[in-house]
Motif scaffolding. Structure first.
Motif, PDB file in Angstrom:
ATOM      1  N   PHE A  33       1.375   3.899  -2.876  1.00 57.14           N
ATOM      2  CA  PHE A  33       0.745   5.200  -2.720  1.00 57.14           C
ATOM      3  C   PHE A  33       1.915   6.056  -3.258  1.00 57.14           C
ATOM      4  O   PHE A  33       1.829   6.984  -4.104  1.00 57.14           O
ATOM      5  CB  PHE A  33       0.355   5.421  -1.526  1.00 57.14           C
ATOM      6  CG  PHE A  33       0.407   6.874  -1.057  1.00 57.14           C
ATOM      7  CD1 PHE A  33      -0.866   7.425  -1.579  1.00 57.14           C
ATOM      8  CD2 PHE A  33       1.238   7.625  -0.494  1.00 57.14           C
ATOM      9  CE1 PHE A  33      -1.117   8.868  -1.283  1.00 57.14           C
ATOM     10  CE2 PHE A  33       1.047   8.946  -0.220  1.00 57.14           C
ATOM     11  CZ  PHE A  33      -0.121   9.399  -0.513  1.00 57.14           C
ATOM     12  N   ILE A  34       3.387   5.836  -2.750  1.00 56.86           N
ATOM     13  CA  ILE A  34       4.373   6.725  -3.313  1.00 56.86           C
ATOM     14  C   ILE A  34       4.703   6.738  -4.714  1.00 56.86           C
ATOM     15  O   ILE A  34       4.872   7.764  -5.308  1.00 56.86           O
ATOM     16  CB  ILE A  34       5.676   5.899  -2.471  1.00 56.86           C
ATOM     17  CG1 ILE A  34       5.368   6.430  -0.932  1.00 56.86           C
ATOM     18  CG2 ILE A  34       7.001   6.961  -2.962  1.00 56.86           C
ATOM     19  CD1 ILE A  34       6.584   5.648  -0.067  1.00 56.86           C
ATOM     20  N   LEU A  35       4.598   5.633  -5.380  1.00 59.77           N
ATOM     21  CA  LEU A  35       4.934   5.454  -6.766  1.00 59.77           C
ATOM     22  C   LEU A  35       3.664   6.251  -7.493  1.00 59.77           C
ATOM     23  O   LEU A  35       3.900   7.063  -8.505  1.00 59.77           O
ATOM     24  CB  LEU A  35       4.991   4.074  -7.226  1.00 59.77           C
ATOM     25  CG  LEU A  35       6.094   3.281  -6.883  1.00 59.77           C
ATOM     26  CD1 LEU A  35       6.188   1.826  -7.314  1.00 59.77           C
ATOM     27  CD2 LEU A  35       7.407   3.866  -7.214  1.00 59.77           C
ATOM     28  N   SER A  36       2.416   6.008  -6.865  1.00 63.38           N
ATOM     29  CA  SER A  36       1.347   6.654  -7.644  1.00 63.38           C
ATOM     30  C   SER A  36       1.476   8.193  -7.627  1.00 63.38           C
ATOM     31  O   SER A  36       1.268   8.968  -8.667  1.00 63.38           O
ATOM     32  CB  SER A  36      -0.028   6.135  -7.131  1.00 63.38           C
ATOM     33  OG  SER A  36      -0.358   6.565  -5.834  1.00 63.38           O
ATOM     34  N   VAL A  37       1.915   8.855  -6.487  1.00 65.26           N
ATOM     35  CA  VAL A  37       2.051  10.233  -6.217  1.00 65.26           C
ATOM     36  C   VAL A  37       3.323  10.645  -7.062  1.00 65.26           C
ATOM     37  O   VAL A  37       3.083  11.821  -7.965  1.00 65.26           O
ATOM     38  CB  VAL A  37       2.530  10.561  -4.960  1.00 65.26           C
ATOM     39  CG1 VAL A  37       2.921  12.016  -4.706  1.00 65.26           C
ATOM     40  CG2 VAL A  37       1.023  10.202  -3.811  1.00 65.26           C
ATOM     41  N   LEU A  38       4.130   9.856  -7.213  1.00 63.55           N
ATOM     42  CA  LEU A  38       5.573  10.335  -8.147  1.00 63.55           C
ATOM     43  C   LEU A  38       4.863  10.273  -9.329  1.00 63.55           C
ATOM     44  O   LEU A  38       5.354  11.295 -10.338  1.00 63.55           O
ATOM     45  CB  LEU A  38       6.545   9.408  -7.921  1.00 63.55           C
ATOM     46  CG  LEU A  38       7.402   9.415  -6.765  1.00 63.55           C
ATOM     47  CD1 LEU A  38       8.493   8.448  -6.478  1.00 63.55           C
ATOM     48  CD2 LEU A  38       8.109  10.646  -6.762  1.00 63.55           C
TER      49      LEU A  38
ATOM     50  N   THR B 166       0.975  -1.079  -0.002  1.00 60.82           N
ATOM     51  CA  THR B 166       0.043  -0.051  -0.078  1.00 60.82           C
ATOM     52  C   THR B 166       0.847   1.235  -0.094  1.00 60.82           C
ATOM     53  O   THR B 166       0.640   2.160  -0.694  1.00 60.82           O
ATOM     54  CB  THR B 166      -0.836  -0.024   1.029  1.00 60.82           C
ATOM     55  OG1 THR B 166      -1.832  -1.255   1.094  1.00 60.82           O
ATOM     56  CG2 THR B 166      -1.785   1.201   1.459  1.00 60.82           C
ATOM     57  N   VAL B 167       1.832   1.370   0.890  1.00 57.54           N
ATOM     58  CA  VAL B 167       2.845   2.702   0.878  1.00 57.54           C
ATOM     59  C   VAL B 167       3.338   2.579  -0.320  1.00 57.54           C
ATOM     60  O   VAL B 167       3.542   3.583  -1.009  1.00 57.54           O
ATOM     61  CB  VAL B 167       3.682   2.161   2.207  1.00 57.54           C
ATOM     62  CG1 VAL B 167       4.667   3.543   2.101  1.00 57.54           C
ATOM     63  CG2 VAL B 167       3.040   2.411   3.583  1.00 57.54           C
ATOM     64  N   ILE B 168       3.980   1.658  -0.807  1.00 58.61           N
ATOM     65  CA  ILE B 168       4.827   1.454  -1.904  1.00 58.61           C
ATOM     66  C   ILE B 168       3.925   2.038  -3.186  1.00 58.61           C
ATOM     67  O   ILE B 168       4.448   2.985  -3.954  1.00 58.61           O
ATOM     68  CB  ILE B 168       5.667   0.160  -2.396  1.00 58.61           C
ATOM     69  CG1 ILE B 168       6.784  -0.138  -1.448  1.00 58.61           C
ATOM     70  CG2 ILE B 168       6.045   0.193  -3.776  1.00 58.61           C
ATOM     71  CD1 ILE B 168       7.306  -1.443  -1.421  1.00 58.61           C
TER      72      ILE B 168
ATOM     73  N   TYR C 260       2.964  13.395 -10.411  1.00 56.73           N
ATOM     74  CA  TYR C 260       3.789  14.433 -10.194  1.00 56.73           C
ATOM     75  C   TYR C 260       4.477  14.565 -11.560  1.00 56.73           C
ATOM     76  O   TYR C 260       4.311  15.715 -12.163  1.00 56.73           O
ATOM     77  CB  TYR C 260       4.678  14.504  -9.364  1.00 56.73           C
ATOM     78  CG  TYR C 260       5.827  15.573  -9.231  1.00 56.73           C
ATOM     79  CD1 TYR C 260       5.581  16.743  -8.583  1.00 56.73           C
ATOM     80  CD2 TYR C 260       6.945  15.307  -9.769  1.00 56.73           C
ATOM     81  CE1 TYR C 260       6.334  17.708  -8.681  1.00 56.73           C
ATOM     82  CE2 TYR C 260       8.074  16.226  -9.921  1.00 56.73           C
ATOM     83  CZ  TYR C 260       7.775  17.560  -9.463  1.00 56.73           C
ATOM     84  OH  TYR C 260       8.794  18.498  -9.387  1.00 56.73           O
TER      85      TYR C 260
END
Length: 129
Positions: free
Chosen positions: A50-55, A46-48, A58
């Motif tokens: 989320f971080i990848l989707s935000v990147l 989930t965290v990975i 961006y």
């Protein structure tokens, strides 16, 4: 060859998809073993994710693609996923009932918050521009 950010992101998806398809054709059990291992700790994925989707978001926005265009593509992907998952809808609904829908919704809070953010952003752009 100079690739744009969008072309690089598309290339990443293409490479991952080709590798997955090759593995599934050659030996589907290898794929099942792989996903079984990476999903053993859902919070990590989930965290990975989320971080990848935000990147990715961006990079896509900074490449000049609007949130409205992104949401239009999301509609296409959602319909494509619907096509792929339609055969399993009964199993999915049964699983949700077994888990109790309130618990499923609680476990999807980050995913739901991300979608809510994107939808509100899209509405804002559609109204103001």
């Amino acid at each position: 060859m100079n690739l744009s950010v969008i072309e690089i992101l598309a290339s990443i998806l293409i490479i991952l998809a080709v590798v997955k398809v090759i593995i599934l054709i050659l030996n589907p059990q290898i794929w099942l073993n792989f996903i079984s291992k990476i999903y053993t700790v859902p919070i990590v994925m989930t965290v990975i994710g989320f971080i990848l989707s935000v990147l990715v978001l961006y990079f896509i926005v900074n490449a000049g693609i609007s949130i409205v265009e992104i949401l239009a593509v999301c509609l296409f992907i959602a319909l494509l996923m619907l096509t792929g998952l339609a055969n399993y809808a009964g199993d999915l609904v049964a699983w949700i009932k077994q888990q109790e829908i309130v618990n499923v919704i609680k476990n999807l809070w980050l995913y739901s918050a991300m979608w809510l953010f994107l939808i509100i952003w899209g509405i804002y752009i559609l109204i103001t521009e």
